[in-house]
Design an enzyme around this catalytic site. Structure first.
Site, PDB file in Angstrom:
ATOM      1  N   ILE A 125       0.706  -0.778   0.259  1.00  0.00           N
ATOM      2  CA  ILE A 125       0.339   0.278  -0.141  1.00  0.00           C
ATOM      3  C   ILE A 125       0.660   0.845  -0.307  1.00  0.00           C
ATOM      4  CG2 ILE A 125      -2.208  -1.101   1.244  1.00  0.00           C
ATOM      5  CD1 ILE A 125      -1.389   0.790   4.062  1.00  0.00           C
ATOM      6  N   ASP A 126       2.118   1.245   0.667  1.00  0.00           N
ATOM      7  CA  ASP A 126       3.044   2.129   0.687  1.00  0.00           C
ATOM      8  C   ASP A 126       3.623   3.037  -0.868  1.00  0.00           C
ATOM      9  OD1 ASP A 126       3.067   2.078   2.570  1.00  0.00           O
ATOM     10  OD2 ASP A 126       5.230   1.725   3.771  1.00  0.00           O
ATOM     11  N   ARG A 161     -12.429  21.931  15.101  1.00  0.00           N
ATOM     12  CA  ARG A 161     -11.326  21.284  15.780  1.00  0.00           C
ATOM     13  C   ARG A 161      -9.939  21.813  14.472  1.00  0.00           C
ATOM     14  NH1 ARG A 161     -14.640  16.638  18.751  1.00  0.00           N
ATOM     15  NH2 ARG A 161     -14.973  17.519  20.926  1.00  0.00           N
ATOM     16  N   GLY A 169       2.205   4.656   5.606  1.00  0.00           N
ATOM     17  CA  GLY A 169       3.700   4.867   4.638  1.00  0.00           C
ATOM     18  C   GLY A 169       4.827   5.488   5.385  1.00  0.00           C
ATOM     19  N   ARG A 266      -7.935  16.321  17.810  1.00  0.00           N
ATOM     20  CA  ARG A 266      -8.216  15.264  18.328  1.00  0.00           C
ATOM     21  C   ARG A 266      -7.174  14.335  16.893  1.00  0.00           C
ATOM     22  NH1 ARG A 266     -11.179  16.493  22.233  1.00  0.00           N
ATOM     23  NH2 ARG A 266     -12.978  16.350  22.481  1.00  0.00           N
TER      24      ARG A 266
HETATM   25  O1  F6P Z   1       4.564  -2.234   4.821  1.00  0.00           O
HETATM   26  C1  F6P Z   1       3.452  -1.500   4.426  1.00  0.00           C
HETATM   27  C2  F6P Z   1       2.735  -1.221   5.786  1.00  0.00           C
HETATM   28  O2  F6P Z   1       1.881  -1.152   5.696  1.00  0.00           O
HETATM   29  C3  F6P Z   1       3.579   0.130   6.551  1.00  0.00           C
HETATM   30  O3  F6P Z   1       2.652   1.214   5.893  1.00  0.00           O
HETATM   31  C4  F6P Z   1       3.145  -0.253   7.937  1.00  0.00           C
HETATM   32  O4  F6P Z   1       3.637   0.480   8.737  1.00  0.00           O
HETATM   33  C5  F6P Z   1       3.804  -1.630   8.143  1.00  0.00           C
HETATM   34  O5  F6P Z   1       2.959  -2.182   6.989  1.00  0.00           O
HETATM   35  C6  F6P Z   1       2.990  -1.847   9.111  1.00  0.00           C
HETATM   36  O6  F6P Z   1       2.877  -2.865   9.421  1.00  0.00           O
HETATM   37  P1  F6P Z   1       2.467  -4.606  10.508  1.00  0.00           P
HETATM   38  O7  F6P Z   1       0.863  -4.686   9.535  1.00  0.00           O
HETATM   39  O8  F6P Z   1       3.158  -5.360  10.643  1.00  0.00           O
HETATM   40  O9  F6P Z   1       2.215  -3.356  11.323  1.00  0.00           O
END
Ligand code: F6P
Length: 342
Positions: A125-126, A161, A169, A266
């Site tokens: 997704i990154d 707010r 990311g 928030r």
């Molecule tokens: O590497 C993809 C990612 O979704 C990152 O954006 C995020 O930091 C990480 O995975 C989270 O990983 P986990 O699901 O192992 O906590």
């Protein structure tokens, strides 16, 4: 021909569409496909499942991965690496299709250099893998973030707010930039551009001075204040690849903004919501095209490559190139988003 397929690292929408595409293309060539469970862990423990036309039928609409995934790193020590290589040979795999992000494809590259026929399929997704314009999973995540920002607008405005929206990311702020741009964020903070709290507060105060009594700030989990080594996190745990478990920047910013401006603030952490559920049409199609292309590389005997999207064409590049560095946010795009800050 016997192909092993695995999904490694964080899951993302589109993985099942890619698995289905690998199996369906392989069947056309009369190849056998074996699923490897839970990423590289399935090659440490030899945990396999045959994949058939029936077992992948209709899975392209589902989130997650029917194979399971993990952040197991077979190169954490030499014993594990040798065991995995022996297991791959023992299972009689002629090729491995490895669907993953930086860490998983980094392992695929190392295995290739040790004589294993690997092909990589980029996902995350990154959207931070080099050599491909997009990775699948990203488009779905952006649409989830956009919807969340749309919904946060009304409640944030009603209460006058400041709302800080923390999105995923780790090293690159693609989700924050795209989601923030689509959702009309008043400020977007990304890892590529360290911020100062003074600047953040100035943007919020400038908006109030114009008579706009609410602000939405989107922040990537890997964003940080200028001069800070490491990350702002609430945990100190790391995974087997040495990645810090992120999360905490949203909380930090909300505290600091409220303290410095006196405005009620928030924060919301979208977290794994961004990775769950059904993939968008774009991600299904991209995952399908890449899965088919990966099997075509196997058929042509071309290994050590990562299939990739460049323009609207599917091509392939050396695995090494895909993982050598992080694909950072295009600053021209960020400057477009900046037009709407404040
Ligand atoms: O590497 C993809 C990612 O979704 C990152 O954006 C995020 O930091 C990480 O995975 C989270 O990983 P986990 O699901 O192992 O906590």
């Amino acid at each position: 021909m016997k192909i092993g397929v695995l999904t490694g690292g964080g899951d993302c929408p589109g993985l099942n569409a890619a698995i289905r595409a690998v199996v369906r293309r392989a069947i056309q060539y009369d190849y056998e496909v074996i699923g490897i469970r839970d990423g590289w862990k399935g090659l440490v423990d030899v945990d396999l499942i045959p994949l058939t036309r029936d077992s992948v039928s209709g899975i392209h609409v589902k989130g997650g991965t029917i194979l399971g995934t993990s952040r197991t790193n077979p190169f954490k020590d030499e014993d594990t690496a040798s065991r995995v290589i022996e297991n791959i040979k023992g299972c009689g795999f002629d090729a491995l299709v490895c669907i993953g992000g930086n860490d998983t494809l980094g392992v695929a590259d190392k295995l290739y250099k040790r004589g294993i026929n690997t092909v990589g399929v980029p996902k995350t997704i990154d959207n931070d893998l080099c050599g491909t314009d997009y990775t699948f999973g990203f488009d779905t995540a952006v649409s989830i973030v956009t919807e969340a920002i749309d919904r946060l607008h009304s409640t944030t405005e009603a209460h006058h707010r400041v709302m800080v929206v923390e999105v995923m990311g780790r090293h690159a702020g693609w989700i924050a930039t795209y989601g923030g741009l689509a959702g009309g964020a008043h400020l977007i903070l990304i890892p590529e551009k360290p911020f100062t709290l003074d600047d953040v507060c100035r943007v919020i105060e400038r908006r109030r001075a114009r008579g706009k009594y609410f602000s939405i700030i989107v922040v990537a989990e890997g964003a940080k204040p200028e001069g800070l080594e490491g990350y702002i996190t609430r945990e100190s745990k790391r995974d087997e690849f040495g990645n810090v478990i992120l999360g905490g920047i949203g909380w930090f910013l909300a505290e600091e903004i409220e303290k410095r401006t006196g405005m009620e603030t928030r924060y919301v952490v979208l977290g794994h919501l961004q990775r769950g559920g059904t993939p968008t049409a774009f991600d299904r199609i991209l995952a399908t095209r890449l899965g088919v292309a990966a099997v075509d590389l196997v058929k042509d005997g071309v290994f050590g490559r990562m299939v990739a999207l460049q323009g609207n064409r599917i091509t392939h590049i050396p695995l090494e190139e895909g993982v050598k560095e992080i694909k950072q946010v295009d600053m021209d795009l960020y400057r477009v988003a900046e037009v709407f800050f404040g």
